[in-house]
Design an enzyme around this catalytic site. Structure first.
Site, PDB file in Angstrom:
ATOM      1  N   SER A  70     -49.018  48.524 -28.445  1.00  0.00           N
ATOM      2  CA  SER A  70     -48.297  47.353 -28.958  1.00  0.00           C
ATOM      3  C   SER A  70     -49.031  46.720 -30.128  1.00  0.00           C
ATOM      4  O   SER A  70     -50.241  46.832 -30.267  1.00  0.00           O
ATOM      5  CB  SER A  70     -48.133  46.303 -27.868  1.00  0.00           C
ATOM      6  OG  SER A  70     -47.539  46.868 -26.741  1.00  0.00           O
TER       7      SER A  70
HETATM    8  N1  SAH Z   1     -50.698  48.721 -22.721  1.00  0.00           N
HETATM    9  C1  SAH Z   1     -50.635  49.928 -23.508  1.00  0.00           C
HETATM   10  C2  SAH Z   1     -49.295  50.154 -24.173  1.00  0.00           C
HETATM   11  C3  SAH Z   1     -48.459  50.899 -23.268  1.00  0.00           C
HETATM   12  S1  SAH Z   1     -46.967  51.596 -23.858  1.00  0.00           S
HETATM   13  C4  SAH Z   1     -51.728  50.020 -24.539  1.00  0.00           C
HETATM   14  O1  SAH Z   1     -52.513  49.082 -24.692  1.00  0.00           O
HETATM   15  O2  SAH Z   1     -51.793  51.083 -25.164  1.00  0.00           O
HETATM   16  C5  SAH Z   1     -46.160  51.663 -22.301  1.00  0.00           C
HETATM   17  C6  SAH Z   1     -46.769  52.595 -21.293  1.00  0.00           C
HETATM   18  O3  SAH Z   1     -46.077  52.422 -20.076  1.00  0.00           O
HETATM   19  C7  SAH Z   1     -46.637  54.068 -21.655  1.00  0.00           C
HETATM   20  O4  SAH Z   1     -47.889  54.659 -21.634  1.00  0.00           O
HETATM   21  C8  SAH Z   1     -45.735  54.622 -20.542  1.00  0.00           C
HETATM   22  O5  SAH Z   1     -46.031  55.956 -20.191  1.00  0.00           O
HETATM   23  C9  SAH Z   1     -46.034  53.664 -19.419  1.00  0.00           C
HETATM   24  N2  SAH Z   1     -45.024  53.607 -18.363  1.00  0.00           N
HETATM   25  C10 SAH Z   1     -43.672  53.634 -18.495  1.00  0.00           C
HETATM   26  N3  SAH Z   1     -43.096  53.569 -17.290  1.00  0.00           N
HETATM   27  C11 SAH Z   1     -44.098  53.499 -16.360  1.00  0.00           C
HETATM   28  C12 SAH Z   1     -44.138  53.405 -14.935  1.00  0.00           C
HETATM   29  N4  SAH Z   1     -43.044  53.407 -14.195  1.00  0.00           N
HETATM   30  N5  SAH Z   1     -45.342  53.349 -14.329  1.00  0.00           N
HETATM   31  C13 SAH Z   1     -46.493  53.367 -15.051  1.00  0.00           C
HETATM   32  N6  SAH Z   1     -46.515  53.457 -16.401  1.00  0.00           N
HETATM   33  C14 SAH Z   1     -45.343  53.516 -17.054  1.00  0.00           C
END
Ligand code: SAH
Length: 219
Positions: A70
């Protein structure tokens, strides 16, 4: 002399990071604990080398597996809302991604659990986080849609992927006085802050955002 990658030079230096923090301040981020954490955590080590020079721009960047890290302003907004001006105890993050926000949370909370459904991404995050030696952060490979009941209740829950509705299951894992921040919506999304008070749940809508969707199942 070989500099450790965490120190950075030029576009990945402390000065560049301080400029990012000054920009966040100008955009209205007030929480000194959040700003301090963002000044301390080297964002460039979470991003592929080819993009590292853009690590401190206020923009989302690809991290592989069709996911993104993000934009710093949104990360700051979410963490500021989650803290609500007070120290955080036990926190759950859903969506570790590259691990950047997890590293920030580890500086802001006593204990952090971060859940990621994509194994390859979690391995990347593990590698990224290793040099920071954060002993209060636990990474879990699982589908976070059901939260993490075995470690509940949490004082804070951050959902880093968008859900069509406020996830009620997760609210059950929120301690009294706890707060959850989650991007809600499909095409039009907004950050929602939910607090469990002595008398029930309160909800407040913050910025319009654009997050990747929360998906079920592990991969
Ligand atoms: N906080 C992260 C950004 C994450 S992007 C950072 O600092 O980089 C969103 C993430 O959520 C992705 O990696 C995706 O794979 C994960 N995600 C999506 N659905 C999910 C679920 N049901 N359980 C765990 N992770 C999930």
């Amino acid at each position: 002399m070989v500099l450790p990658k965490t120190r950075g030079i030029g576009m990945t230096s402390q000065r560049t990071r301080d400029r990012m923090v000054a920009g966040l301040r100008e955009q209205g981020i007030r929480d000194e604990a959040v700003l301090g954490a963002m000044a301390a955590v080297p964002r460039h080590i979470f991003i592929e080398e080819a993009l590292a020079s853009r690590a401190y721009e206020d923009t989302a960047l690809p991290i592989g597996f069709e996911q993104t890290i993000s934009q710093p302003f949104i990360v700051a907004r979410m963490l500021e809302a989650l803290r609500g001006g007070s120290a955080l105890g036990k926190v759950l993050e859903i969506g570790t991604g590259c691990g950047y926000q997890a590293a920030l949370l580890a500086r802001l909370a006593t204990e952090v659990y971060s859940v990621e459904r994509i194994a390859g991404l979690l391995e990347k995050a593990r590698g990224n986080l290793r040099p920071l030696r954060l002993s209060n952060l636990r990474l879990v490979h699982d589908d976070g849609t059901e939260g993490l009941p075995e470690a509940a209740p949490f004082d804070g829950i951050v959902v880093a992927a968008a859900t069509p509705e406020i996830p009620r299951v997760l609210l059950q894992q929120l301690a009294r006085g706890g707060r959850m921040i989650v991007p809600v919506g499909t095409d039009d999304q907004a950050l929602c802050l939910i607090e469990r008070t002595a008398t029930g749940l309160t909800e407040k809508w913050l910025d319009a955002v654009r997050f990747v969707p929360l998906r079920g199942g592990r991969q």
